[in-house]
Design an enzyme around this catalytic site. Structure first.
Site, PDB file in Angstrom:
ATOM      1  N   ASP A 145      11.395  61.501  37.877  1.00 37.35           N
ATOM      2  CA  ASP A 145      11.216  61.544  36.421  1.00 37.35           C
ATOM      3  C   ASP A 145      10.923  62.978  35.964  1.00 37.35           C
ATOM      4  O   ASP A 145       9.928  63.578  36.389  1.00 37.35           O
ATOM      5  CB  ASP A 145      10.051  60.596  36.071  1.00 37.35           C
ATOM      6  CG  ASP A 145       9.932  60.339  34.587  1.00 37.35           C
ATOM      7  OD1 ASP A 145      10.658  60.964  33.800  1.00 37.35           O
ATOM      8  OD2 ASP A 145       9.085  59.509  34.222  1.00 37.35           O
ATOM      9  N   GLY A 148      18.665  60.547  29.895  1.00 41.91           N
ATOM     10  CA  GLY A 148      20.069  60.647  29.504  1.00 41.91           C
ATOM     11  C   GLY A 148      20.501  62.043  29.071  1.00 41.91           C
ATOM     12  O   GLY A 148      21.629  62.238  28.618  1.00 41.91           O
ATOM     13  N   ASP A 208      12.638  55.726  26.622  1.00 42.81           N
ATOM     14  CA  ASP A 208      11.952  54.547  27.166  1.00 42.81           C
ATOM     15  C   ASP A 208      12.173  53.268  26.370  1.00 42.81           C
ATOM     16  O   ASP A 208      12.229  53.282  25.144  1.00 42.81           O
ATOM     17  CB  ASP A 208      10.442  54.801  27.224  1.00 42.81           C
ATOM     18  CG  ASP A 208      10.074  55.771  28.330  1.00 42.81           C
ATOM     19  OD1 ASP A 208      10.978  56.443  28.860  1.00 42.81           O
ATOM     20  OD2 ASP A 208       8.883  55.848  28.652  1.00 42.81           O
TER      21      ASP A 208
HETATM   22  C1  GAL Z   1       8.437  58.003  31.564  1.00 47.32           C
HETATM   23  C2  GAL Z   1       9.512  57.093  32.125  1.00 47.32           C
HETATM   24  C3  GAL Z   1       8.928  55.709  32.243  1.00 47.32           C
HETATM   25  C4  GAL Z   1       7.720  55.744  33.155  1.00 47.32           C
HETATM   26  C5  GAL Z   1       6.719  56.784  32.672  1.00 47.32           C
HETATM   27  C6  GAL Z   1       5.600  56.994  33.680  1.00 47.32           C
HETATM   28  O1  GAL Z   1       8.938  59.282  31.448  1.00 47.32           O
HETATM   29  O2  GAL Z   1      10.633  57.097  31.289  1.00 47.32           O
HETATM   30  O3  GAL Z   1       9.906  54.809  32.736  1.00 47.32           O
HETATM   31  O4  GAL Z   1       8.153  56.049  34.462  1.00 47.32           O
HETATM   32  O5  GAL Z   1       7.323  58.035  32.453  1.00 47.32           O
HETATM   33  O6  GAL Z   1       4.682  57.973  33.260  1.00 47.32           O
END
Ligand code: GAL
Length: 400
Positions: free
Chosen positions: A148, A198, A221
């Protein structure tokens, strides 16, 4: 010579049934299915929560329906030791023991990190430790990694290329390539899930030997709200050609059973993700799910649409106001048709009338309504009543 997982995958396909042992199960040949901790437990997830989810996958029958990945999202990380090795925090006393437990149930373990110094929830990321972390995960027995972007944006992209967005994107792509290389070097088959919302048309560069993505988030998200689910689903239109065995568009994890989603919304959300050949990662509290939710997540006919071996994602055939019709080609010439009512209810006063020729079909069709489980015949201009935010999902084995 080091072979990337994608080269291995291509070889597997080429060798086909002639070599059924060594390469018989390339990672993510169909969209990954399982559970992820984030949508319900967020950064408070514990070892006990993960074990309870694993237990529930087995007792609910979901494992046997295909849900095999148990993915720990953000929140497991502790600190690095003097040698730079990452350790879990106090909520995860022994990651190897947890992996062994998950594996003993016939399931696989997934984990989460960031290319930046910190994860999105502020835990330790992998910057500068990519190869080391990949080895640690492999030693624990990890089978899936979600990577991420998070703090890499501020810490690396914006700092190293302050006024150069294109260079920022190159740094981002390099970071994803670096972890792919690290995973290959670690020598364990690990599903590689890209999460960078994306950016920079990820579907164009994530698959393939360089970056080796098995799935990539195509959007920001998800939340357990119809409007958000609908927005994400709509944004998948036009991406079908990028998905296929080994590499999938990911419109984010499931919210089925979360928040205040109605039964119709849960059904429509699940149907849409199945049509999209999306990863099916349940995000609810599996240990305490109502039977209605279990029945949606466990609908084997709908799962079979998602997991169809042809791996072709649905496209939007047409929309008429608030009703959208999507179709998906399936193996052996079959077809899935999903009719979504994203607006207000349509009763038999003014029902929706399906136009078969817009789906490339000619005359009456025989199919199965996958939510009632009953046979259905479809005729041109047939009236279809659809409640608010509901779906009709039909499989036609011999479309004409
Ligand atoms: C976001 C991600 C989520 C989750 C979250 C955790 O950036 O899109 O799916 O993983 O971080 O902090």
């Amino acid at each position: 010579m080091r072979l990337s997982r994608h080269v291995l995958f291509a070889l597997t396909m080429a060798l086909g049934s002639a070599c059924s042992s060594a390469f018989a199960d390339p990672v993510a040949a169909t969209p990954p299915m399982g559970w992820n901790s984030w949508n319900f437990f967020a950064e408070k997830v514990t070892d006990a929560d993960v074990r309870a989810a694993a237990d529930a996958l087995v007792t609910s029958g979901m494992r046997d329906a295909g849900y095999v990945y148990v993915n720990i999202d953000d929140g497991w990380q502790g600190e690095r030791d003097a040698k730079g090795v990452i350790h879990p925090n106090a909520r995860f006393p022994d990651m190897k023991a947890l992996a062994d437990y998950v594996h003993s149930k016939g399931l696989k373990l997934g984990i989460y990190t960031s290319p930046g110094p910190k994860t999105c929830a502020g835990f330790t990321g992998s910057l500068g430790h990519e190869a080391q972390d990949a080895k640690t995960y492999a030693a624990w027995g990890v089978d899936y990694l979600k990577y991420d972007l998070c703090s890499f944006i501020e810490d690396q992209m914006k700092t190293k290329a302050p006024n150069d967005p294109a260079q920022q994107m190159r740094l981002m792509v390099d970071a994803y390539e670096r972890m792919h290389t690290a995973l290959v070097a670690a020598g364990r088959p690990i599903v590689y899930s890209l999460c960078q919302y994306g950016w920079d048309a990820v579907w164009e560069w994530a698959p393939g030997a360089k970056v080796g993505g098995n799935l990539w988030r195509t959007t920001g998200d998800i939340t357990p709200e119809w409007d958000r689910i609908y927005a994400l689903a709509s944004q998948q239109a036009g991406l079908a050609s990028y998905a296929g065995p080994g590499h999938w568009n990911d419109p984010d994890m499931l919210e089925v059973g979360n928040g205040k989603l109605t039964a119709a919304e849960n059904r429509a959300h699940f149907s849409w993700w199945a049509m999209l050949a999306a990863p099916l990662l349940a995000g609810n509290d599996l240990a305490h799910m109502p039977v209605e939710v279990k029945n949606i997540l466990g609908n084997r006919d709908v799962i079979a649409i998602d997991q169809d071996p042809l791996g072709k994602q649905a496209t939007r055939a047409y929309a008429e106001g608030e009703v959208e019709v999507w179709t998906r080609p399936l193996q052996n010439g079959a077809m899935a048709i999903a009719i979504f009512n994203v607006g207000s209810a349509r009763y038999d006063t003014h029902p929706f009338r399906l136009n078969l020729s817009k789906l490339g079909l000619h005359g009456p069709q025989q199919g199965k309504d996958l939510w009632s489980g009953k046979p259905i015949s479809l005729a041109d201009k047939q009236a279809i009543a659809l409640a608010h935010h509901d779906v009709m999902l039909i499989r036609v084995d011999a479309p004409r």
